[in-house]
Scaffold this active site. Structure first.
Site, short mmCIF file in Angstrom:
data_model
loop_
_atom_site.label_atom_id
_atom_site.label_comp_id
_atom_site.label_asym_id
_atom_site.label_seq_id
_atom_site.Cartn_x
_atom_site.Cartn_y
_atom_site.Cartn_z
N GLU A 1 0.87 -1.17 0.00
CA GLU A 1 0.00 0.00 0.00
C GLU A 1 0.91 1.23 0.00
OE1 GLU A 1 -4.16 1.52 2.03
OE2 GLU A 1 -2.93 0.07 3.11
N HIS B 1 -6.16 6.14 -2.12
CA HIS B 1 -5.46 7.22 -1.42
C HIS B 1 -5.23 8.36 -2.39
CE1 HIS B 1 -4.62 5.48 2.53
NE2 HIS B 1 -4.57 4.32 1.90
N HIS C 1 -10.16 0.38 -0.59
CA HIS C 1 -11.19 0.81 0.38
C HIS C 1 -12.05 1.96 -0.17
CE1 HIS C 1 -7.89 3.50 1.45
NE2 HIS C 1 -7.31 2.61 2.24
N ASP D 1 -8.97 -4.46 6.28
CA ASP D 1 -8.03 -3.36 6.54
C ASP D 1 -7.69 -3.34 8.03
OD1 ASP D 1 -6.34 -1.29 5.89
OD2 ASP D 1 -7.90 0.25 5.83
#
Length: 398
Positions: A143, A209, A230, A287
């Site tokens: 990530e 993100h 997410h 997560d």
């Protein structure tokens, strides 16, 4: 290896439940039906009172027999943070996951220094998958570090950087091809251009993100991004005049990760996402951080200090939500409660979809002849009765 013969359960095959017996032998599955015609070269084994020799009979009466769950995005559990996890620690996470129905997972490495990221890769390579029964660690999810500072979430901003295919290749070479999944921000310089290279390296690419505009996000999807990290969280949201990255994720056929803890997404958004994408394009993730399975308190996520109150994990510095304390069995119960969908409709989010996303559906994610014998037996209340890991019965600790 011990053989098992599971009888009398409702078995999830081809998106519906049916009566069938299952033979678990040498870590693989075989479906046995009473009304199945004999297969050439294979013995007919169907009846509970006439099992194959040497099998232990498992009576699954009153149970749903479903594929084991896959979690492709998790940062830890039971006091272990993936960014600081030794090979033995990774097995500890895997045992906790197995007790909660997750039979396979990816270790998500939060953006960190190059040295620490390489150390994490080395620990993965040293992890032993055979000595102690645990959820199978299928590979690594990076990530970052190619993420946007404006939507960094819990990422340390000073370690974020522009796209660099050479660095990604260096990490993948060190990992011996075991980085299966990577999250990048489309608007970061060099990222869209590097996506084809990431795919060549064997990485499934997710976008997230990110504050990317619609066109930039669509360019990333056109270049080969297959997923959205997410969804709705840590990203620029939808506007009728500027759909942004969220609009691109919802419009296209990429997979959308979903954290269904009731904190990251309102139940109405959960229903909206499923109605928009369909159950075949949503992937349930946790997560989770090291606090999963533990009480409220102070923990960490990578280099960040995290405070957990009422199960809600937030950065101590500014209150930004920082992962979750979710397990996949809790997520399944939440989804059932939030949506009213049937178990048949929801199971692909935990099994088939993540397996297809990271390219392991040939052996994971469904109950079919020759696939890995990863199974969960559920009660009618969605409690876990038994778990099988590659044909081995798992005994939950405690």
């Amino acid at each position: 290896m011990k053989k098992y013969y599971i009888v009398n359960g409702e078995v999830y095959i081809n998106h519906r439940f049916e009566k069938a017996n299952l033979l678990l032998e040498e870590g693989k599955l075989r479906i046995c039906r009473e009304d199945a015609p004999p297969e050439e070269g294979k013995p007919r084994i169907c009846r509970a009172d006439a099992p194959p020799a040497g099998c232990e009979i498992v009576d699954a009466s009153g149970r749903w027999v479903v594929p084991g769950f896959l979690d492709v995005h998790t940062h830890g559990a039971v006091g272990v943070d993936v960014n600081g996890a030794t090979a033995a620690d990774l097995k500890k996470i895997g045992r906790f996951f197995a007790g909660n129905g997750t039979t396979a997972w990816l270790a998500s490495v939060l953006t960190d220094t190059k040295e620490q990221t390489e150390w994490c890769i080395d620990q993965y390579l040293q992890s032993d998958q055979s000595d102690v029964p645990a959820a199978e660690l299928l590979g690594i999810h990076l990530e970052g570090p190619f993420l946007a500072p404006e939507y960094k979430g819990a990422m340390p901003e000073h370690l974020l950087r522009n796209g660099c295919a050479a660095l990604a290749a260096e990490y993948q070479e060190r990992a011996k091809g075991n980085i299966r999944y990577i999250t990048v921000s489309p608007e970061v310089e060099g990222v869209v251009e590097m996506i084809p290279k990431l795919r060549e390296l064997g990485m499934t690419v997710a976008i997230g993100h990110s504050g990317a505009d619609y066109q930039t996000a669509m360019s990333a999807i056109g270049a080969g991004a297959d997923s959205c990290t997410h969804t709705f969280n840590a990203m620029r949201l939808l506007h009728q005049h500027e759909p942004a990255i969220l609009g691109a994720a919802l419009e296209t056929d990429i997979y959308c990760e979903m954290i269904c803890d009731g904190l990251h997404l309102h139940p109405g958004i959960v229903r909206l996402l499923l109605k928009t994408k369909g159950t075949e394009r949503v992937v349930a993730i946790t997560d989770s951080i090291m606090a999963a399975g533990l009480p409220d308190g102070r923990y960490h996520l990578g280099v960040n200090e995290v405070v957990v109150e009422n199960g809600d994990a937030k950065l101590a510095s500014d209150g930004t939500r920082a992962g979750s304390t979710l397990t996949q069995i809790r997520a399944l119960r939440n989804l059932k409660k939030f949506t009213g969908y049937s178990l048949e409709e929801l199971l692909p989010l935990f099994t088939e979809n993540p397996a297809k996303l990271i390219g392991v559906y040939d052996r994971k994610g469904s109950i079919a002849d020759g696939k890995d014998a990863d199974l969960v037996l559920l009660t009618e209340n969605l409690d876990i009765d038994r778990v099988f890991l590659r044909g081995t019965a798992f005994k939950k600790e405690g």
